[in-house]
Design a protein around this motif. Structure first.
Motif, PDB file in Angstrom:
ATOM      1  N   ASP A 154      -1.906  -6.237   6.268  1.00 12.55           N
ATOM      2  CA  ASP A 154      -1.400  -5.525   7.447  1.00 12.55           C
ATOM      3  C   ASP A 154      -2.401  -4.473   7.931  1.00 12.55           C
ATOM      4  O   ASP A 154      -2.420  -4.121   9.115  1.00 12.55           O
ATOM      5  CB  ASP A 154      -0.068  -4.836   7.139  1.00 12.55           C
ATOM      6  N   LEU A 155      -3.228  -3.969   7.024  1.00 12.75           N
ATOM      7  CA  LEU A 155      -4.178  -2.923   7.390  1.00 12.75           C
ATOM      8  C   LEU A 155      -5.291  -3.469   8.283  1.00 12.75           C
ATOM      9  O   LEU A 155      -5.744  -2.768   9.202  1.00 12.75           O
ATOM     10  CB  LEU A 155      -4.767  -2.290   6.129  1.00 12.75           C
TER      11      LEU A 155
ATOM     12  N   LEU B 139       0.830  -1.201   0.000  1.00 10.93           N
ATOM     13  CA  LEU B 139       0.000   0.000   0.000  1.00 10.93           C
ATOM     14  C   LEU B 139       0.865   1.252   0.000  1.00 10.93           C
ATOM     15  O   LEU B 139       1.739   1.416   0.849  1.00 10.93           O
ATOM     16  CB  LEU B 139      -0.897   0.011   1.235  1.00 10.93           C
ATOM     17  N   THR B 140       0.575   2.133  -0.942  1.00 13.94           N
ATOM     18  CA  THR B 140       1.120   3.474  -0.852  1.00 13.94           C
ATOM     19  C   THR B 140       0.263   4.281   0.111  1.00 13.94           C
ATOM     20  O   THR B 140      -0.830   3.848   0.505  1.00 13.94           O
ATOM     21  CB  THR B 140       1.108   4.162  -2.221  1.00 13.94           C
TER      22      THR B 140
ATOM     23  N   LEU C 193      -7.357   5.789   0.231  1.00 21.33           N
ATOM     24  CA  LEU C 193      -8.540   5.485  -0.578  1.00 21.33           C
ATOM     25  C   LEU C 193      -9.234   4.228  -0.086  1.00 21.33           C
ATOM     26  O   LEU C 193     -10.473   4.155  -0.044  1.00 21.33           O
ATOM     27  CB  LEU C 193      -8.130   5.322  -2.044  1.00 21.33           C
ATOM     28  N   LEU C 194      -8.461   3.227   0.303  1.00 25.13           N
ATOM     29  CA  LEU C 194      -9.041   1.967   0.772  1.00 25.13           C
ATOM     30  C   LEU C 194      -9.793   2.163   2.082  1.00 25.13           C
ATOM     31  O   LEU C 194     -10.914   1.672   2.256  1.00 25.13           O
ATOM     32  CB  LEU C 194      -7.927   0.937   0.952  1.00 25.13           C
ATOM     33  N   ILE C 195      -9.195   2.903   3.007  1.00 22.93           N
ATOM     34  CA  ILE C 195      -9.833   3.142   4.307  1.00 22.93           C
ATOM     35  C   ILE C 195     -11.093   3.980   4.137  1.00 22.93           C
ATOM     36  O   ILE C 195     -12.154   3.671   4.693  1.00 22.93           O
ATOM     37  CB  ILE C 195      -8.850   3.842   5.263  1.00 22.93           C
TER      38      ILE C 195
ATOM     39  N   ARG D  19     -15.521  10.358   5.859  1.00 22.00           N
ATOM     40  CA  ARG D  19     -14.644   9.337   5.277  1.00 22.00           C
ATOM     41  C   ARG D  19     -13.184   9.780   5.313  1.00 22.00           C
ATOM     42  O   ARG D  19     -12.299   9.007   5.676  1.00 22.00           O
ATOM     43  CB  ARG D  19     -15.090   9.019   3.845  1.00 22.00           C
ATOM     44  N   SER D  20     -12.944  11.042   4.962  1.00 21.99           N
ATOM     45  CA  SER D  20     -11.578  11.566   5.035  1.00 21.99           C
ATOM     46  C   SER D  20     -11.103  11.662   6.476  1.00 21.99           C
ATOM     47  O   SER D  20      -9.933  11.392   6.782  1.00 21.99           O
ATOM     48  CB  SER D  20     -11.502  12.948   4.364  1.00 21.99           C
TER      49      SER D  20
END
Length: 351
Positions: free
Chosen positions: A219-220, A4-5, A11-13, A186-187
């Motif tokens: 890992d997230l 993950l960058t 974006l994923l979260i 979301r942000s």
């Protein structure tokens, strides 16, 4: 392995933060604080890799001192409370058979975070709808944060550590911080998760994405489980502002929180009652330190609890649950007290 960058993680979260849905379903979690560290061996083996099934929900382990009973999303407040009422006693004989009792306090002994040696009550509600309006998810995100200090003060119940006063009505909430929300939940959530320390790593997840060896999607997932702010998004809204209450008192924060966010008229009143608090400095710290001894929080709490009770009546919630809210309001809120004051009174009397 997909790494993950920083932008990819954000974006994923954010993409998984909220699933739009109208209010209606209610879920609850109640922490069980153990008298000593360590789960019974059979249960520890089960919970090390997952969760144990109860009648309706599940039992999991948050730390060596805290087990968690999680109820399923339920259609309405009464159903959610009834299911939790059936599930909560089920682990007790298992612990008792190994000489472990469950404490009624919300804290005991040394702890460094709100997860390792403290107990709370969490309420899960639907995120809300995309459009702006009373049940818009942005408005619910803002309201949940506005309510958080008042409810944390009212339900403060962790004033001791190793049997001695800490100077806080909620030592549990003193270990935490309440983020300042924006119009984009979301942000907000993505930033909070990225800036949270990685367990045992000594760096934030954001720092990890910027390192030479970046984290993976796998890992997230465990990192998300360790991020425990007072207000969280996990597809739904998770509201973790109440300390564990004595006996069946866990029902009161579940009922009050659900009413203030999900009953239309109570939600409007809650927005109006919390509006003056936005200019108040340090409210979260004041809530944790003083509980309802803070006059600003006490005044807001009186109005909110009355609104919650009226909302429960309009929802035709059971008389038993409404009576529990009324009794708590009379015993604590109207007198500028919280359950922590009872604990401190007892501690003072025995010294």
């Amino acid at each position: 392995m997909n790494t993950l960058t920083e932008q990819g993680a954000e974006l994923l979260i954010a993409g998984a933060a909220l699933t739009p849905s109208r209010p209606g379903f209610v879920g609850a979690e109640v922490d069980l604080l153990l008298s000593q560290p360590g789960l019974p061996a059979p249960l520890a083996d089960t919970l090390a890799t997952g969760r144990a099934r109860l009648r309706h929900g599940f039992l999991t382990a948050r730390s060596a001192r805290v087990a968690v009973v999680s109820g399923p999303p339920s259609p309405g407040l009464d159903t959610a409370v009834d299911r939790m009422t059936e599930d909560l006693p089920m682990p007790v004989p298992l612990f008792a058979g190994h000489g472990i009792s469950l404490l009624s306090e919300a804290s005991d002994g040394g702890f460094t975070s709100a997860t390792d040696g403290t107990a709370g009550v969490r309420v899960s509600l639907e995120a809300g709808v995309e459009e702006d309006g009373l049940f818009g998810l942005r408005r619910r995100w803002t309201l949940a944060h506005a309510l958080a200090p008042v409810l944390a003060a009212a339900f403060a119940n962790s004033p001791l550590r190793d049997g001695r006063p800490t100077g806080w009505k909620s030592a549990r909430q003193a270990t935490r911080q309440l983020a300042r929300p924006t119009a984009d939940p979301r942000s907000d959530w993505a930033a909070l998760v990225l800036d949270a320390p990685v367990a045992g790593g000594g760096r934030t997840f954001r720092d990890w994405t910027r390192a030479g060896s970046r984290p993976s999607v796998a890992d997230l997932r465990p990192h998300l489980a360790t991020v425990r702010p007072p207000i969280a998004t996990r597809g739904h809204l998770e509201i973790d502002v109440a300390d564990r209450q004595p006996g069946g008192g866990w029902r009161v924060p579940v009922a009050v929180i659900a009413a203030l966010l999900d009953e239309p008229r109570a939600a409007v009143q809650a927005l109006n009652l919390t509006e003056p608090l936005r200019a108040q400095p340090g409210l979260w710290e004041r809530a944790a330190r003083e509980g309802l001894g803070d006059p600003v929080l006490a005044r807001a709490a009186r109005g909110l609890f009355v609104s919650a009770y009226e909302g429960l009546t309009r929802q035709d919630v059971s008389r038993e649950l409404r009576d529990a809210v009324a009794a708590f309001t009379d015993r604590y809120v109207m007198r500028g007290r919280c359950p922590a004051d009872d604990v401190l009174d007892r501690a003072t009397a025995t010294r």
